[in-house]
Scaffold this motif. Structure first.
Motif, short mmCIF file in Angstrom:
data_model
loop_
_atom_site.label_atom_id
_atom_site.label_comp_id
_atom_site.label_asym_id
_atom_site.label_seq_id
_atom_site.Cartn_x
_atom_site.Cartn_y
_atom_site.Cartn_z
N UNK A 172 -73.64 66.45 -0.08
CA UNK A 172 -72.34 65.08 0.44
C UNK A 172 -73.54 64.35 1.59
N UNK A 173 -74.56 65.30 2.83
CA UNK A 173 -75.32 64.91 4.17
C UNK A 173 -76.38 64.18 3.57
N UNK A 174 -77.13 64.42 2.43
CA UNK A 174 -78.06 63.89 2.10
C UNK A 174 -77.63 61.96 0.90
N UNK A 175 -76.56 62.56 0.39
CA UNK A 175 -76.05 60.80 -0.23
C UNK A 175 -74.77 60.78 0.29
N UNK A 176 -74.13 59.56 -0.41
CA UNK A 176 -72.55 58.58 0.41
C UNK A 176 -71.84 59.47 -1.33
N UNK A 177 -70.50 60.21 -0.46
CA UNK A 177 -70.21 60.66 -1.87
C UNK A 177 -68.60 60.55 -1.50
N UNK A 178 -68.24 61.35 -2.69
CA UNK A 178 -66.45 61.07 -2.11
C UNK A 178 -66.02 62.19 -1.84
N UNK A 179 -66.54 63.60 -1.72
CA UNK A 179 -66.28 64.88 -1.62
C UNK A 179 -66.56 64.29 -0.03
N UNK A 180 -65.20 65.03 1.15
CA UNK A 180 -65.31 65.14 2.08
C UNK A 180 -66.19 65.64 3.10
N UNK A 181 -66.73 65.35 3.88
CA UNK A 181 -67.94 66.25 4.65
C UNK A 181 -67.65 67.30 5.50
N UNK A 182 -68.39 68.29 5.87
CA UNK A 182 -67.69 69.68 5.74
C UNK A 182 -67.04 69.47 7.48
N UNK A 183 -65.28 69.91 7.77
CA UNK A 183 -64.88 69.69 8.72
C UNK A 183 -64.26 71.13 9.11
N UNK A 184 -64.44 71.46 8.62
CA UNK A 184 -63.74 72.98 9.31
C UNK A 184 -64.25 73.17 9.76
N UNK A 185 -65.39 73.37 10.50
CA UNK A 185 -66.19 73.92 11.43
C UNK A 185 -67.05 73.27 12.26
#
Length: 242
Positions: A172-185
């Motif tokens: 999710x960091x290297x490519x643009x994805x539908x999956x959300x970015x890590x936001x929990x921490x």
């Protein structure tokens, strides 16, 4: 040495008494927390409650595959098939929880993205991880439990397969994805989730982690018993042949 062995045997016996109720209590607390305690997410609604299974499951899978990686290195280094049993037991748990991650992700994605599946970088790399270790288990099961060469070939495959884990984690960091970015921490001063959600998620980590540990121990014990049985069978066959 006998005193140490006796102590280890008592500890191992206590393990089987203590771990099951811990697993049951943690999983029950996770279910109650996810359904009752955690508030309803404003934007995504109740489907967001799948987070409490989805996220801890992939972390449990990473942990299991980490055990496979270490055990496979020991197999290659020491040629000790007891570690092959550890690797196979952990791989079974890893495949199980990776499959659970994919299933809950599909159920979560349908109302949010409109489809159960898309060839997103995170989803695709996770599917590849699932297939790699499913293939590892299939290939290893087709050979004899005591076949050292097959165990070493499978260990090489398992070690190389672990290279996909960083790909999944950073996709999710290297490519643009539908999956959300890590936001929990993302930040400690301003948590990305309400305190109730974070508390339930912590309980979910403990519940899923304890369940994965218990299943891994059970599966490894089954693999050890299978190897002992195969060893005894081989000795009997050699004795009868003589």
């Amino acid at each position: 040495m006998s005193a140490l062995t006796s102590t280890l045997q008592r500890v191992y016996g206590l393990w089987w008494i203590v771990l099951p109720p811990i697993v049951g209590s943690a999983v029950m607390a996770m279910i109650i927390g996810a359904l009752v305690v955690a508030p309803r997410e404003i934007i995504e609604g109740d489907v967001q409650r799948l987070l409490y299974i989805h996220f801890p499951s992939i972390l449990a899978a990473y942990g299991a595959f980490g055990v496979v990686f270490v055990a496979s290195l020991v197999v290659l280094w020491k040629r000790d098939l007891r570690w092959d049993a550890v690797a196979r037991g952990a791989a079974t748990v890893g495949v199980l929880f990776t499959g659970l991650t994919l299933a809950t992700g599909a159920l979560w994605g349908k109302p949010i993205w409109g489809v159960y599946w898309t060839w997103d970088a995170r989803l695709t790399s996770t599917l590849v991880l699932f297939l790699i270790y499913a293939a590892y288990l299939l290939a290893r099961s087709m050979a004899d439990e005591l076949d050292e060469q097959a165990a070493r070939f499978a260990a090489v495959f398992a070690v190389l397969g672990a290279l996909d884990i960083p790909l999944v984690m950073f996709s999710v960091t290297w490519w643009r994805t539908l999956h959300p970015q890590p936001i929990i921490m993302r930040g400690l001063e301003r948590p990305a989730m309400p305190a109730e959600m974070l508390a339930v998620l912590l309980i979910a980590f403990l519940g899923i982690g304890a369940l994965a540990l218990w299943l891994g121990v059970l599966r490894t014990e089954a693999e050890w018993l299978a190897k002992r049985t195969a060893t005894l069978r081989a000795k009997i066959d050699r004795h009868q042949g003589a």
